[in-house]
Design a protein around this motif. Structure first.
Motif, PDB file in Angstrom:
ATOM      1  N   UNK A  31      20.078   1.917  -1.822  1.00 23.09           N
ATOM      2  CA  UNK A  31      19.191   1.341  -0.818  1.00 23.09           C
ATOM      3  C   UNK A  31      18.542   0.052  -1.300  1.00 23.09           C
ATOM      4  N   UNK A  32      18.009  -0.676  -0.304  1.00 21.49           N
ATOM      5  CA  UNK A  32      17.250  -1.902  -0.557  1.00 21.49           C
ATOM      6  C   UNK A  32      15.777  -1.580  -0.370  1.00 21.49           C
ATOM      7  N   UNK A  33      14.971  -1.886  -1.364  1.00 23.80           N
ATOM      8  CA  UNK A  33      13.527  -1.667  -1.280  1.00 23.80           C
ATOM      9  C   UNK A  33      12.824  -3.015  -1.166  1.00 23.80           C
ATOM     10  N   UNK A  34      12.182  -3.264  -0.020  1.00 20.77           N
ATOM     11  CA  UNK A  34      11.385  -4.472   0.133  1.00 20.77           C
ATOM     12  C   UNK A  34      10.102  -4.369  -0.677  1.00 20.77           C
ATOM     13  N   UNK A  35       9.399  -5.472  -0.862  1.00 21.55           N
ATOM     14  CA  UNK A  35       8.141  -5.450  -1.638  1.00 21.55           C
ATOM     15  C   UNK A  35       7.055  -4.686  -0.909  1.00 21.55           C
ATOM     16  N   UNK A  36       6.123  -4.122  -1.661  1.00 22.66           N
ATOM     17  CA  UNK A  36       4.998  -3.401  -1.047  1.00 22.66           C
ATOM     18  C   UNK A  36       3.683  -4.059  -1.442  1.00 22.66           C
ATOM     19  N   UNK A  37       2.696  -3.871  -0.598  1.00 22.56           N
ATOM     20  CA  UNK A  37       1.355  -4.441  -0.831  1.00 22.56           C
ATOM     21  C   UNK A  37       0.370  -3.300  -1.062  1.00 22.56           C
ATOM     22  N   UNK A  38       0.634  -2.487  -2.085  1.00 22.11           N
ATOM     23  CA  UNK A  38      -0.154  -1.278  -2.309  1.00 22.11           C
ATOM     24  C   UNK A  38      -1.611  -1.577  -2.639  1.00 22.11           C
ATOM     25  N   UNK A  39      -1.892  -2.786  -3.143  1.00 20.76           N
ATOM     26  CA  UNK A  39      -3.278  -3.147  -3.451  1.00 20.76           C
ATOM     27  C   UNK A  39      -4.146  -3.183  -2.198  1.00 20.76           C
ATOM     28  N   UNK A  40      -3.509  -3.356  -1.045  1.00 18.11           N
ATOM     29  CA  UNK A  40      -4.266  -3.446   0.212  1.00 18.11           C
ATOM     30  C   UNK A  40      -4.280  -2.139   0.986  1.00 18.11           C
ATOM     31  N   UNK A  41      -3.641  -1.090   0.467  1.00 18.83           N
ATOM     32  CA  UNK A  41      -3.595   0.173   1.187  1.00 18.83           C
ATOM     33  C   UNK A  41      -4.982   0.800   1.263  1.00 18.83           C
ATOM     34  N   UNK A  42      -5.233   1.684   2.213  1.00 15.91           N
ATOM     35  CA  UNK A  42      -6.515   2.406   2.286  1.00 15.91           C
ATOM     36  C   UNK A  42      -6.797   3.155   0.986  1.00 15.91           C
ATOM     37  N   UNK A  43      -8.072   3.369   0.657  1.00 12.61           N
ATOM     38  CA  UNK A  43      -8.446   3.975  -0.625  1.00 12.61           C
ATOM     39  C   UNK A  43      -7.724   5.285  -0.940  1.00 12.61           C
ATOM     40  N   UNK A  44      -7.508   6.123   0.058  1.00  9.31           N
ATOM     41  CA  UNK A  44      -6.863   7.419  -0.202  1.00  9.31           C
ATOM     42  C   UNK A  44      -5.411   7.259  -0.653  1.00  9.31           C
ATOM     43  N   UNK A  45      -4.810   6.100  -0.378  1.00 16.66           N
ATOM     44  CA  UNK A  45      -3.431   5.868  -0.800  1.00 16.66           C
ATOM     45  C   UNK A  45      -3.350   5.065  -2.098  1.00 16.66           C
ATOM     46  N   UNK A  46      -4.405   4.346  -2.434  1.00 14.88           N
ATOM     47  CA  UNK A  46      -4.408   3.571  -3.673  1.00 14.88           C
ATOM     48  C   UNK A  46      -4.359   4.454  -4.911  1.00 14.88           C
ATOM     49  N   UNK A  47      -4.888   5.675  -4.805  1.00 12.80           N
ATOM     50  CA  UNK A  47      -4.929   6.562  -5.969  1.00 12.80           C
ATOM     51  C   UNK A  47      -3.571   7.203  -6.249  1.00 12.80           C
ATOM     52  N   UNK A  48      -2.637   7.041  -5.328  1.00 17.70           N
ATOM     53  CA  UNK A  48      -1.310   7.621  -5.511  1.00 17.70           C
ATOM     54  C   UNK A  48      -0.374   6.588  -6.153  1.00 17.70           C
ATOM     55  N   UNK A  49       0.768   7.069  -6.591  1.00 18.74           N
ATOM     56  CA  UNK A  49       1.805   6.152  -7.061  1.00 18.74           C
ATOM     57  C   UNK A  49       2.189   5.200  -5.941  1.00 18.74           C
ATOM     58  N   UNK A  50       2.396   3.933  -6.264  1.00 13.20           N
ATOM     59  CA  UNK A  50       2.886   3.027  -5.232  1.00 13.20           C
ATOM     60  C   UNK A  50       4.328   3.411  -4.882  1.00 13.20           C
ATOM     61  N   UNK A  51       4.846   2.953  -3.745  1.00 14.49           N
ATOM     62  CA  UNK A  51       6.188   3.387  -3.322  1.00 14.49           C
ATOM     63  C   UNK A  51       7.276   3.154  -4.358  1.00 14.49           C
ATOM     64  N   UNK A  52       7.240   2.010  -5.024  1.00 17.31           N
ATOM     65  CA  UNK A  52       8.251   1.712  -6.039  1.00 17.31           C
ATOM     66  C   UNK A  52       8.161   2.691  -7.204  1.00 17.31           C
ATOM     67  N   UNK A  53       6.964   2.865  -7.738  1.00 21.38           N
ATOM     68  CA  UNK A  53       6.774   3.780  -8.859  1.00 21.38           C
ATOM     69  C   UNK A  53       7.113   5.209  -8.485  1.00 21.38           C
ATOM     70  N   UNK A  54       6.754   5.601  -7.249  1.00 20.23           N
ATOM     71  CA  UNK A  54       7.035   6.960  -6.795  1.00 20.23           C
ATOM     72  C   UNK A  54       8.529   7.226  -6.710  1.00 20.23           C
ATOM     73  N   UNK A  55       9.288   6.250  -6.211  1.00 19.15           N
ATOM     74  CA  UNK A  55      10.743   6.436  -6.110  1.00 19.15           C
ATOM     75  C   UNK A  55      11.380   6.489  -7.498  1.00 19.15           C
ATOM     76  N   UNK A  56      10.931   5.616  -8.393  1.00 19.71           N
ATOM     77  CA  UNK A  56      11.480   5.631  -9.754  1.00 19.71           C
ATOM     78  C   UNK A  56      11.196   6.971 -10.428  1.00 19.71           C
TER      79      UNK A  56
END
Length: 359
Positions: free
Chosen positions: A70-95
């Motif tokens: 698959x192709x993974x586009x860039x993510x802007x996890x720094x701007x996600x709502x606070x409840x999502x910032x504490x989780x792995x970002x999409x790239x890190x989570x997939x890896x």
């Protein structure tokens, strides 16, 4: 005709524009060569949050397991709502979740792109699952603890298994290139952790007697890249060192915005440009798609080898040559000193794919 299912995760910021441009040029190249690609669009990032309240929904991860890559586009996890910032970002989570242990990042000078180090052609193999990155080195939880308001403790994890498999991947690549591997570590100070990494890589090297091997401390290696990047072929290192060195190498040969990469294991591969989502220019149709396009070229090469299908290599070469010819003809996006839009640059590549003569 063989058929392939490839996931498409558009991501955030300029992601939808550059990923769509990438799909369009690869569709054209695949049609010309005679390869059937089914593009499967899946939510990720802000799209995932809006639809499933998750930046990386479970439905997306599960669907990716049934694709060829698959192709993974860039993510802007720094701007996600606070409840999502504490989780792995999409790239890190997939890896982490899919155990994509090898982050492979080439840095090669290109005609028409100014380099600050002259000619260079190297590949960095970055171990992707442990090391000093606290969000990836635990089975559960994170490798950081705040003891008091003023004291933080962080851990690094280094295992023989992780060092062995990334070392083997690097040496196998070196056998196809100039047969030279450089191991990067900090074993003079981090004697147990990166010392183990160096020791295991040296042990793996004994299985590849044709390959020349040397090693450098991370700080010295950064200086050597600046002074003599052309002397290096394949570099293998741990997670954080690899992240830093590959960003440096990308800038040295032209621009981080051009830098491609794939993340892979034995069965799955993910194309992902090294740059971020550039939210300040999102929607303006001026983002540079070269990084994600060249990442997808790498994905095609990986798939070609895994599925013993040289037609996929042809698809990648058509796109790569189209990019090179467009740049040589002066077709560039604004960041490279040109005036082409994202879609305009992709159209220029498609024109060159259409006019290419297949062997």
């Amino acid at each position: 005709m063989k058929s392939y299912k490839l996931g498409v995760l558009h991501g955030d910021g300029i992601g939808p524009e550059i990923v769509s441009a990438t799909v369009s040029v690869f569709t054209e190249a695949a049609n010309k060569v005679g390869v059937d690609i089914e593009w499967i669009e899946l939510p990720m990032g802000w799209e995932g949050i809006k639809i499933h309240n998750e930046p990386l929904p479970e439905v997306t991860t599960n669907a990716l397991k049934n694709t060829h890559g698959w192709i993974l586009g860039p993510h802007d996890s720094a701007a996600y709502p606070p409840e999502h910032k504490v989780k792995l970002n999409p790239s890190g989570a997939l890896r982490h979740t899919l155990d994509l242990f090898a982050n492979i990042r080439p840095a090669k000078t290109m005609q028409g792109i100014k380099s600050v180090v002259g000619e260079a052609d190297l590949v960095i193999f970055r171990e992707n699952t442990e090391g000093f990155y606290a969000d990836r080195n635990m089975f559960s939880g994170h490798g950081e603890w705040q003891i008091t308001e003023d004291v933080v403790v962080t851990s690094g994890v280094f295992t023989r298994k992780a060092a062995e498999r990334i070392a083997h991947a690097a040496f196998k690549m070196a056998m196809k290139r100039r047969k030279k591997v450089t191991i990067v570590h900090k074993a003079n100070v981090l004697r147990l952790s990166t010392g183990l990494y160096l020791k295991v890589c040296r042990e793996v090297a004994e299985q590849y007697p044709e390959v020349m091997v040397d090693d450098y401390h991370i700080d010295a290696m950064a200086a050597h890249l600046v002074r003599r990047a052309k002397d290096f072929d394949v570099i293998v290192t741990e997670n954080m060192f690899g992240d830093i060195l590959s960003d440096l190498a990308g800038e040295l040969v032209g621009s981080l915005g051009l830098a491609p990469s794939i993340n892979s294991n034995e069965n799955l591969a993910m194309a992902q440009a090294a740059h971020g989502s550039a939210p300040d220019i999102a929607g303006l149709n001026i983002g540079n798609p070269i990084g994600i396009m060249l990442s997808t070229v790498m994905l095609m090469d990986w798939l070609a080898e895994r599925h013993e299908d040289p037609k996929l290599t042809e698809v990648g070469k058509l796109v790569e040559n189209g990019i090179k010819k467009a740049l040589e003809d002066g077709v560039k996006t604004g960041d490279l000193g040109g005036s082409a839009s994202t879609s305009g640059f992709s159209e220029a590549i498609i024109e060159r794919i259409d006019s290419a003569v297949l062997k």
